[in-house]
Design an enzyme around this catalytic site. Structure first.
Site, PDB file in Angstrom:
ATOM      1  N   ASP A 442      47.685  43.937  41.483  1.00  9.58           N
ATOM      2  CA  ASP A 442      46.620  43.109  42.068  1.00  9.58           C
ATOM      3  C   ASP A 442      47.183  41.950  42.886  1.00  9.58           C
ATOM      4  O   ASP A 442      48.376  41.625  42.787  1.00  9.58           O
ATOM      5  CB  ASP A 442      45.733  42.575  40.923  1.00  9.58           C
ATOM      6  CG  ASP A 442      44.265  42.539  41.295  1.00  9.58           C
ATOM      7  OD1 ASP A 442      43.962  42.348  42.484  1.00  9.58           O
ATOM      8  OD2 ASP A 442      43.418  42.691  40.390  1.00  9.58           O
ATOM      9  N   ASP A 499      35.711  45.739  44.813  1.00 11.68           N
ATOM     10  CA  ASP A 499      35.234  45.349  43.484  1.00 11.68           C
ATOM     11  C   ASP A 499      33.760  45.714  43.312  1.00 11.68           C
ATOM     12  O   ASP A 499      33.220  45.556  42.221  1.00 11.68           O
ATOM     13  CB  ASP A 499      35.411  43.838  43.269  1.00 11.68           C
ATOM     14  CG  ASP A 499      36.792  43.502  42.713  1.00 11.68           C
ATOM     15  OD1 ASP A 499      37.538  44.434  42.362  1.00 11.68           O
ATOM     16  OD2 ASP A 499      37.112  42.302  42.624  1.00 11.68           O
TER      17      ASP A 499
HETATM   18  C1  GLA Z   1      40.558  41.540  40.576  1.00 11.85           C
HETATM   19  C2  GLA Z   1      40.389  43.040  40.658  1.00 11.85           C
HETATM   20  C3  GLA Z   1      39.535  43.528  39.522  1.00 11.85           C
HETATM   21  C4  GLA Z   1      40.170  43.122  38.217  1.00 11.85           C
HETATM   22  C5  GLA Z   1      40.385  41.630  38.176  1.00 11.85           C
HETATM   23  C6  GLA Z   1      41.161  41.196  36.960  1.00 11.85           C
HETATM   24  O1  GLA Z   1      39.366  40.894  40.818  1.00 11.85           O
HETATM   25  O2  GLA Z   1      39.858  43.403  41.890  1.00 11.85           O
HETATM   26  O3  GLA Z   1      39.379  44.925  39.581  1.00 11.85           O
HETATM   27  O4  GLA Z   1      41.391  43.800  38.039  1.00 11.85           O
HETATM   28  O5  GLA Z   1      41.096  41.169  39.315  1.00 11.85           O
HETATM   29  O6  GLA Z   1      41.337  39.848  36.914  1.00 11.85           O
END
Ligand code: GLA
Length: 695
Positions: A442, A499
């Site tokens: 991430d 997301d």
């Molecule tokens: C980001 C990612 C999510 C999740 C969060 C965890 O927002 O896009 O899918 O993994 O971080 O903190």
């Protein structure tokens, strides 16, 4: 009659030709880029034929839109190189031909400015299997110089195209497209975020006003770089047009060697789909390495538990997910340091002993016993001030100490070798000590400054991990789709597109992302009934089928599913598994839907023998009768058998008897592409799924 000495080169295949000419040993220019030219065409004659007139109010010679337009030639637009000497004086090189060499599928052309001791190398290839041009510019300098701008090889786009499609977006709305007319002046996108970013996918499609998904001309570009790019789409005052891509302005430190990322480009006579399938295939077969097949059904626990990790609950969730058909379980954020929310612990990649007193092994053993692969979340480039790492190395942070935080976090300076070595050590230890097949990588904030060295550092770290743990797949995530580009895809096998697990939003996002991305790398998850990012409640059918259009996964707490939801999800998942072998290698063809309330696409198998069509009713249509859905890419003379895979989902309000509601149909490709399929009426927020087979 050719009056100037000219050298020519040709890159071409059955789809396109690019003819380059260098007059008087100057930098080459594209004198033709378009449909494949017949063999025997004289490229020297084409070069001569490309010379343009001069009239009043002009300088006496038109400066070329060369692969690097030069200020020294009085170029009347944005130049391809802006370079200063070590003491800040602008340099205006005039490059001349030096040498050339053949490369695997193309050539390398070397030009030099002897007085300034600068060398410009143009690396140009055309990948035969995918008909994609890959173009890169290198600059070598004897002295240290400051490069403010270096464009990858610059291409002109023809006057008759007239329009461009560019990309913007935001969190939960990636890959927004905008169609703009070319107009005098430059359209400049300079992405200063330091990452690819939701708002700046580095792509551009130049087209005619009439180009659609299925017909017309398109010239499509993608800059394969994760660190922030600049795009210039310019109409010169004289009417000519050029497209430039490079690293974000001023993002490279002074030095002697500079290289752009690859610019991928292609000419299509077959609408946007003609270009899209070349990008899709190229990503799948040439960019991504070591992709595991068959693509495993994915489960991610983020929206089920967030930071609240309890071993028994996670085990129960894994058991349920396996029962639905999951084949991979990904433990998301919250397993390391003392990470109970997003204010702490980034940087401390050590298992949290409070949540996992016996390490991750009990969970991994459980997951493996169910037959699933285990995956783990990391956000390696980031650091919280509340972390052991920050307390030990506050100087490892990128940018000034008073910078604005993003999600309460700071960024590590990835250009530092000690930072990379430390991160490698921590991640490698976790990978060595645990049976892990997958990393979700991430990157949840923009950078405090735009710096190419940061991106190069990240690439180095991932490359080292990939070399030593080749069996571990990596997913690129950045708050959803904030880092999606061919640079990151050279070292990862999946992208977390967004997301947003809202199926209606996903339909739009994944449809537009298909202009570049194949299904096999595009993660798409069935989210909770009431979507956590949009607040919308959607039926399991549209949620499940939407995920089934890409690399399928689940992200809700499966214990919350009703019996009906469980049945539907199981059924769609087994449909996906039965079809993934061909569907994950299929071309995604975007259909020209005459009803703006319907997003429709067709996934056509490599051999053309079978296909699936997904027609999603995003909202209620203006008119009462469904418009026929017209297909594409079929053999007009062949017969196809069509069946409605989910015909049991016709609502009671559909009172008539369209054929497909009860029967399969055998019709020609010609009929399917010209008239199209007449579908039953349905509610908004539903989807029809059709299967087709050549007879
Ligand atoms: C980001 C990612 C999510 C999740 C969060 C965890 O927002 O896009 O899918 O993994 O971080 O903190």
């Amino acid at each position: 009659m050719i009056c100037q000495p000219v050298k020519t080169w040709h890159l071409g295949d059955q789809h396109q030709s690019l003819v380059l000419a260098s007059f008087d040993n100057r930098l080459p220019e594209a004198v033709y880029w378009g449909p494949a030219l017949p063999t025997g065409e004289s490229h020297k004659t084409l070069s001569a034929a490309s010379l343009m007139d001069v009239t009043g109010g002009m300088v006496d010679k038109n400066a070329a839109i060369s692969l690097c337009p030069e200020a020294s030639q009085t170029f009347p637009g944005q130049t391809g190189l802006t370079v200063r000497s070590r003491d800040g004086n602008p340099l205006a090189p005039a490059f001349r031909y030096e040498s050339e060499a053949a490369s695997e599928h193309g050539l390398s052309l070397v030009f030099a400015d002897k007085a300034l001791d600068l060398t410009l190398v143009l690396d140009l290839t055309l990948t035969p299997e995918t008909s994609l041009l890959k173009l890169q510019t290198r600059l070598e300098s004897a002295d240290i110089v400051q490069v403010d701008w270096l464009a990858a090889p610059v291409l002109p786009v023809p006057a008759h195209t007239g329009e461009m499609i560019e990309f913007s977006g935001r969190w939960c709305a990636e890959f927004l497209t905008r169609r703009l007319p070319f107009a005098p002046g430059a359209r400049l996108r300079d992405n200063r975020s330091g990452r690819t970013d939701h708002a700046h996918f580095p792509g551009l499609i130049v087209c005619t006003p009439g180009t659609s998904n299925t017909q017309g001309e398109a010239l499509a570009f993608h800059y394969g770089w994760s660190g922030g790019h600049r795009m210039v789409a310019e109409e010169l005052a004289d009417g000519r047009r050029q497209v430039q891509f490079g690293h974000a302005g001023g993002s490279q430190a002074a030095g002697r060697h500079f290289v752009t990322a690859p610019l991928y480009a292609t000419y299509s006579a077959g609408g946007f789909n003609g270009a899209a399938i070349r990008f899709q295939r190229h990503v799948r077969d040439a960019v991504v390495k070591d992709m595991r097949t068959p693509r495993p059904v994915h489960y991610n626990c983020w929206e089920a538990v967030y930071f609240d990790h309890k071993l028994d609950e996670l085990k129960a969730i894994a058991t349920h997910a396996a029962g639905l058909g999951a084949e991979r379980f990904v433990l998301d954020d919250g397993w390391f340091g003392l990470r109970d929310d997003d204010t702490s612990s980034l940087g401390d990649w050590v298992i949290d002993g409070r949540k996992y007193p016996d390490g991750l092994t009990p969970l991994i053993d459980h997951v493996k016993a169910l037959g699933l692969e285990f995956g783990l979340w990391f956000e390696p480039e980031m650091i919280n001030e509340d972390s052991d790492l920050y307390r030990a190395h506050p100087d490892w942070v990128l940018g000034p100490s008073d910078q604005t935080r993003g999600r309460q976090q700071l960024v590590l300076d990835m250009a530092r070798e000690d930072v990379r070595t430390h991160l490698y050590g921590q991640i490698a230890t976790i990978l060595r000590d645990n049976d892990i097949g997958y990393i979700k990588w991430d990157h949840n904030r923009v950078l405090p400054l735009v710096d190419a060295a940061q991106t190069e550092g990240v690439y180095q770290l991932i490359d080292r991990l990939r070399a030593n743990f080749p069996q571990v797949e990596i997913e690129s995530c950045a708050s959803g789709g904030g880092r999606i580009d061919f640079g990151i895809l050279e070292r990862t096998q999946r992208v977390w597109l967004s997301d947003s697990n809202d199926a209606l939003e996903r339909q739009r996002i994944q449809h537009d992302a298909a202009l570049y991305l194949p299904a096999a790398v595009t993660g798409s998850h069935v989210g909770p009934r009431r979507c956590h990012t949009s607040g919308r409640t959607l039926d399991i059918r549209i949620r499940a089928w939407t995920a089934a259009q890409r690399h399928m996964g689940f992200e809700m707490d499966p214990r919350e599913l009703t019996e009906d939801e469980t049945d539907v999800l199981r059924e769609v998942t087994s449909w996906w598994k039965a079809n993934r072998d061909w569907m994950m290698r299929a071309d995604i063809l975007r259909l020209d839907s005459s009803d703006p309330a319907v997003i429709a696409e067709q996934q056509l198998a490599e051999n053309g023998d079978r296909f699936a069509v997904f027609a999603a009713q995003i909202r209620a249509s203006d008119q009462i009768l469904p418009h026929p859905v017209r297909l594409t890419g079929l053999d007009p003379a062949s017969l196809y058998r069509i069946s409605l895979a989910n015909r049991d989902q016709a609502p009671q309000l559909s009172r008539g008897s369209p054929f497909l509601k009860t029967e399969d149909l055998e019709v020609s490709g010609q009929y399917l592409m010209s008239h199209g399929l007449t579908l039953p009426w349905r509610f908004p927020e539903t989807i029809w799924v059709l299967e087709g087979q050549r007879l």
